[in-house]
Design a protein around this motif. Structure first.
Motif, short mmCIF file in Angstrom:
data_model
loop_
_atom_site.label_atom_id
_atom_site.label_comp_id
_atom_site.label_asym_id
_atom_site.label_seq_id
_atom_site.Cartn_x
_atom_site.Cartn_y
_atom_site.Cartn_z
N LYS A 156 0.83 -1.20 0.00
CA LYS A 156 0.00 0.00 0.00
C LYS A 156 0.87 1.26 0.00
CE LYS A 156 -3.87 2.29 0.34
NZ LYS A 156 -4.94 2.24 -0.63
N ASP A 181 3.88 1.46 -1.22
CA ASP A 181 4.44 1.52 -2.57
C ASP A 181 3.46 2.18 -3.54
OD1 ASP A 181 6.74 0.23 -1.68
OD2 ASP A 181 6.14 -1.73 -2.49
N ARG A 182 2.17 1.76 -3.48
CA ARG A 182 1.17 2.35 -4.36
C ARG A 182 0.99 3.84 -4.05
NH1 ARG A 182 -1.15 -2.47 -3.17
NH2 ARG A 182 -2.73 -1.60 -1.78
N ASN A 183 0.98 4.18 -2.76
CA ASN A 183 0.80 5.58 -2.37
C ASN A 183 1.97 6.45 -2.79
OD1 ASN A 183 -1.75 5.21 -1.35
ND2 ASN A 183 -1.07 5.00 0.77
N GLU A 184 3.17 5.89 -2.82
CA GLU A 184 4.33 6.66 -3.29
C GLU A 184 4.14 7.10 -4.73
OE1 GLU A 184 8.04 5.19 -0.52
OE2 GLU A 184 7.60 4.03 -2.33
N HIS A 185 3.50 6.26 -5.52
CA HIS A 185 3.23 6.62 -6.92
C HIS A 185 2.04 7.56 -7.03
CE1 HIS A 185 6.22 3.93 -8.55
NE2 HIS A 185 5.78 2.99 -7.75
N ARG A 186 1.04 7.35 -6.20
CA ARG A 186 -0.17 8.19 -6.26
C ARG A 186 0.09 9.59 -5.71
NH1 ARG A 186 -4.82 5.77 -3.10
NH2 ARG A 186 -5.94 7.51 -4.04
N PHE A 187 0.93 9.68 -4.69
CA PHE A 187 1.16 10.94 -3.99
C PHE A 187 2.65 11.24 -3.90
CE2 PHE A 187 -2.52 8.75 -2.03
CZ PHE A 187 -3.54 9.60 -2.45
#
Length: 116
Positions: A93, A95-101
């Protein structure tokens, strides 16, 4: 203690009491929600400053600690019953948030927030 060791301790505790039939994902989510509500209640009418000091408040700290423990235990138990590795899920999660934000975008947005 690791989360896996905590889950194992819970399994033993639950098995000794024959509680497995009641530990369905639905029931565990409902119990988790109730415990989050109890934690919320402790903070409901606090000012931001009082909430920030909750860990140092001799009356509030043990109550917050108990409710946090309840939340953690139900969360670990739910993940265990669903065979979800919480550490793996949390890292994925993030990891995904690093790309999203992206960090730079977040800092730029903060600079645009009007100050009252």
């Amino acid at each position: 203690m690791t989360l896996e060791e905590l889950a194992e301790r819970q399994r033993e505790f639950i098995a000794a009491r024959d509680w497995e039939p009641f530990h369905t994902p639905k029931n565990l989510v409902m119990a988790l929600t109730g415990e989050v509500g109890e934690l919320t209640e402790l903070f409901q009418w606090l000012t931001p400053e009082q909430a920030a000091r909750a860990g140092a408040d001799p009356d509030l700290r043990p109550k917050v600690s108990d409710e946090l423990a309840d939340v953690l235990l139900y969360l670990v138990r739910l993940a265990d019953t669903l065979d979800i590795d919480l550490i793996e899920a949390a890292n994925a999660k993030i990891d995904r948030n690093e790309h999203r934000f992206p960090a730079a975008a977040g800092r730029a947005a903060l600079r645009r927030v009007p100050k009252d």
